[in-house]
Write an enzyme that holds these catalytic residues in place. Sequence first.
Site, short mmCIF file in Angstrom:
data_model
loop_
_atom_site.label_atom_id
_atom_site.label_comp_id
_atom_site.label_asym_id
_atom_site.label_seq_id
_atom_site.Cartn_x
_atom_site.Cartn_y
_atom_site.Cartn_z
N GLY A 151 9.28 -3.22 2.87
CA GLY A 151 8.85 -4.62 2.83
C GLY A 151 8.53 -5.17 4.21
N LYS A 176 9.28 -3.50 14.85
CA LYS A 176 9.74 -2.17 14.45
C LYS A 176 10.83 -1.67 15.41
CE LYS A 176 7.19 -2.05 10.85
NZ LYS A 176 7.78 -2.06 9.50
N ASP A 188 9.51 -7.12 -4.71
CA ASP A 188 8.40 -7.67 -3.92
C ASP A 188 8.29 -9.16 -4.22
OD1 ASP A 188 5.78 -5.89 -2.56
OD2 ASP A 188 5.66 -8.08 -2.68
N SER A 221 0.20 7.28 10.13
CA SER A 221 -0.82 6.59 9.32
C SER A 221 -0.75 7.16 7.91
CB SER A 221 -2.21 6.85 9.91
OG SER A 221 -2.24 6.55 11.29
N ASN A 264 4.67 4.00 14.36
CA ASN A 264 4.20 4.51 15.66
C ASN A 264 4.00 3.37 16.64
OD1 ASN A 264 1.05 3.93 15.96
ND2 ASN A 264 1.46 4.31 13.79
N HIS A 265 3.78 2.14 16.12
CA HIS A 265 3.52 1.02 17.03
C HIS A 265 4.77 0.56 17.79
CE1 HIS A 265 -0.59 1.01 15.83
NE2 HIS A 265 -0.21 1.08 14.56
N GLY A 268 0.80 -1.22 0.00
CA GLY A 268 0.00 0.00 0.00
C GLY A 268 0.83 1.27 0.00
N TYR A 270 4.02 -6.84 16.05
CA TYR A 270 4.42 -5.95 14.95
C TYR A 270 5.24 -4.77 15.49
CZ TYR A 270 3.69 -2.28 11.40
OH TYR A 270 3.86 -1.26 10.49
N SER A 329 2.52 -5.49 7.34
CA SER A 329 2.21 -4.11 7.74
C SER A 329 1.15 -4.06 8.84
CB SER A 329 1.74 -3.30 6.54
OG SER A 329 0.54 -3.84 6.06
C1 15L Z 1 1.10 0.97 10.86
O1 15L Z 1 2.27 0.79 11.19
C2 15L Z 1 0.43 0.06 9.92
O2 15L Z 1 1.33 -0.47 8.96
C3 15L Z 1 -0.74 0.68 9.21
O3 15L Z 1 -1.51 -0.36 8.69
C4 15L Z 1 -1.60 1.60 10.09
O4 15L Z 1 -2.40 0.83 10.90
C5 15L Z 1 -0.73 2.55 10.89
O5 15L Z 1 0.37 1.93 11.50
C6 15L Z 1 -1.53 3.28 11.99
O6 15L Z 1 -1.20 3.13 13.16
O7 15L Z 1 -2.46 3.99 11.65
#
Ligand code: 15L
Length: 275
Positions: free
Chosen positions: A70, A139, A32, A164, A110-111, A12, A135, A73
């Site tokens: 890559g 990161k 990819d 986002s 951000n996660h 995406g 996830y 996500s």
């Molecule tokens: C991310 O890291 C994700 O890849 C994406 O799908 C969104 O969910 C984004 O964070 C988010 O937190 O909005």
Amino acid sequence: MQRILITGAAGGMATLLRPRLARAGRVLRLLDIADVPGGGDGAEIVRASITDMAAMQAACAGVDAIVHLGGLSTEHEWAPILDVNIHGTYVTLEAARRAGVKRVILASSNHAIGYVGTQDGEVRADAFPRPDTNYGVSKVAMEALGSMYADRYGLEVVAIRIGSCFEQPKDARMLRTWLSPDDGARLIEACVAAPAPGFRVVWGASNNTRHWVSLDEARALGYAPQDDSERFAAQLQAEQGEPDPASPLMRYVGGAWCSEGWNTAVKEQAKEQTK
Ligand code: 15L
């Protein structure tokens, strides 16, 4: 001629960024495991996995910079996160080192700090990790790998804690975390062009009126964001109402990812028990 390798090129974010990063004097090499549509625009297409060292080393030949998008996500069980996101990032950096690629831009998230609260003021880009999911842990590992490859092997590595990145923010939280695709491309350009960045962690967000995160570190690299999510605020509020500030969506930077529904370990255990 500058050559940039983009991993996860069918995904995406790459699909949003690719047309914005194409320019005269630059070749995009798109990698990819899935089909990457196009190629007629002069792009080079490589079908390979980011976990395949030999293929990644070959893909890095003649490359000036890598934009590593890559990987998975969203949240997944531990094994695929470990393989694709953590091992895949190691392979990408190690292949870059072996092939002599100077600069790698990493799509962190951000996660990585999802459990940081939103009530205590602007979150700096060097906020200590507080991952919200498997996830998010991947990161944090990505940032740690980038730091090690910069310090030990002299690679220039910029990890972007992306908020986002979508055409439009989808809810009240994303009014705070939105990175417009145009600003996403501006930020990547700044990361590619910055003289000798060493290792940096920066936030990837637009210049949103409602914001949680600091853009100082990204601006120091040369990023000049031009978009603001505010133009979507009235419509989102009319459609969705004002969310409860105490809900996980608004209480933590990671939003709903910090809620009960994202207990991956518990779900994985339940799945094992029903086997
Ligand atoms: C991310 O890291 C994700 O890849 C994406 O799908 C969104 O969910 C984004 O964070 C988010 O937190 O909005």
